[in-house]
Motif scaffolding. Structure first.
Motif, short mmCIF file in Angstrom:
data_model
loop_
_atom_site.label_atom_id
_atom_site.label_comp_id
_atom_site.label_asym_id
_atom_site.label_seq_id
_atom_site.Cartn_x
_atom_site.Cartn_y
_atom_site.Cartn_z
N HIS A 86 0.87 -1.24 0.12
CA HIS A 86 -0.01 -0.15 0.12
C HIS A 86 0.91 1.34 0.07
O HIS A 86 0.12 2.61 0.10
N ASP A 92 -3.90 9.48 -3.05
CA ASP A 92 -4.04 10.16 -1.63
C ASP A 92 -4.19 11.77 -1.86
O ASP A 92 -3.21 12.46 -2.48
N ASP A 94 -0.28 4.29 -2.14
CA ASP A 94 -1.51 4.98 -1.99
C ASP A 94 -1.54 5.61 -0.76
O ASP A 94 -2.54 6.50 -0.35
N ARG A 95 -0.40 6.03 -0.11
CA ARG A 95 -0.45 6.74 1.20
C ARG A 95 0.73 7.87 1.14
O ARG A 95 1.81 7.54 1.13
#
Length: 354
Positions: free
Chosen positions: A99, A135, A102-103
């Motif tokens: 992830h 994000d 995505d952050r």
């Protein structure tokens, strides 16, 4: 966070880079703000040992894991984002972290220290991943900086370090480790190419003089080449031998007349060669030396006698007594394992700089 970085340095490996600290809103639950940074480190651990050690550091710093689903506050969280360019899919570990792209609280600090690094699966650089991040939150960079404990081990005060020791003491291993951790130019003795060495261990009286003469010439040529070449990116050099080594072994192996001639030649040849500004002697007891020699398995070394090792050690100690005006450190490593125990390795480095 500083305690975590200190622990990473002490237990995992050399800390190369630390990003600024970023503050963001909590992720996945209502809670206090997050503080995040990214760290680049070199480690000699495999990835499973790395994971186990990271979890151990978290526990020492007060994190108590639970079986509750979802996110919650925790005092520290250490994620492994990448392990070089490796792709790892195991039940307890997925690398790259699935992830991270995505952050923003991960991507922003990561971009500060590794913007050109390519994600091995997505085939995009970190800077591109930041630009394409879904994000929409913008992490806030705060002014407070985290300290790199590597900087406290300052070996850059030295231009040239020579590490010496008896056969099997670990001088080549230590020199290699220091060169990797401090970006030093590494000078290793080219003993493997010497055709007289296996013959010497079979018949010392016959091959002692040609062996020592060949070492004398080889060491001189290598030091002349390596020390004479200025490296713009590595002006700190570390070697696993010193020119005086030739005299020590020759004193043990040669007859009195042969040694007298050898010493004259040595004095002429090495007159203009630069001397190390720090000389380190690794002392190990004879029992450990014999264990190390057996473990590394070089066939021609297996018949080395205990008395020969004792004579070599005494030769080094006598040489050190006659060089008191120079910067010499004797490090007793008989009871430590600096190869597989990083704590022992760091203790050695601290002895070097104090």
């Amino acid at each position: 966070m500083q305690n975590a970085i200190d622990a990473i340095f002490e237990e995992l490996g050399t800390v190369k880079q630390i990003s600024p600290v970023y503050k963001t809103k909590s992720w996945g639950f209502e809670g206090a703000d997050f503080l995040n940074c990214a760290v680049s480190a070199d480690t000699r651990l495999d990835y499973q040992t790395l994971l186990t050690t990271c979890l151990s550091i978290e526990k020492k710093l007060g994190r108590a894991r639970s079986n509750k689903e979802g996110y919650s506050d925790r005092p520290i969280d250490i994620d492994i984002l990448f392990f070089g360019a490796d792709i790892i899919n195991e039940s307890n570990l997925t690398i790259p972290h699935p992830h991270l792209q995505d952050r923003n609280f991960v991507i922003y600090p990561l971009n500060d220290i590794a913007s050109s690094f390519e994600h091995p699966i997505l085939k995009k650089s970190i800077s591109v991943l930041q630009a394409e991040s879904p994000d929409k939150s913008i992490p806030h960079k705060i002014q407070r900086c985290l300290r790199n404990p590597q900087q406290e081990l300052n070996l850059n005060n030295y231009n040239y370090i020579a590490i010496e020791g008896n056969i099997g003491a670990g001088k080549t291993t230590l020199a290699t480790m220091i060169s990797e951790d401090f970006n030093a130019k590494l000078i290793l003795e080219r003993f493997k190419d010497n055709p007289f060495l296996p013959k010497f261990y079979e018949d010392q009286s016959r091959y002692a003089f040609p062996l020592e003469m060949s070492f004398l010439a080889d060491r001189y040529q290598q030091l002349l080449d390596d020390i004479g070449q200025f490296d713009l990116f590595k002006d700190f050099m570390i070697a696993d031998y010193d020119s005086q080594k030739s005299l020590i072994f020759a004193k043990v192996t040669l007859s009195e007349d042969e040694y007298s001639l050898y010493k004259k030649l040595h004095s002429i040849m090495y007159r203009e060669i630069a001397k190390p500004d720090l000389y380190i002697y690794l002392y190990q007891n004879t029992e450990r030396l014999l264990e190390n020699i057996k473990k590394r398995g070089r066939a021609y070394e297996q018949d080395i006698s205990e008395s020969y090792l004792i004579d070599i050690n005494q030769g080094y100690l006598n040489m050190i007594k006659n060089r008191r005006q120079e910067n010499i450190k004797i490090l007793d490593i008989s009871e430590i394992d600096f190869v597989d125990n990083r704590v022992d390795y760091l203790k050695l480095l601290k002895q070097v700089i104090t």
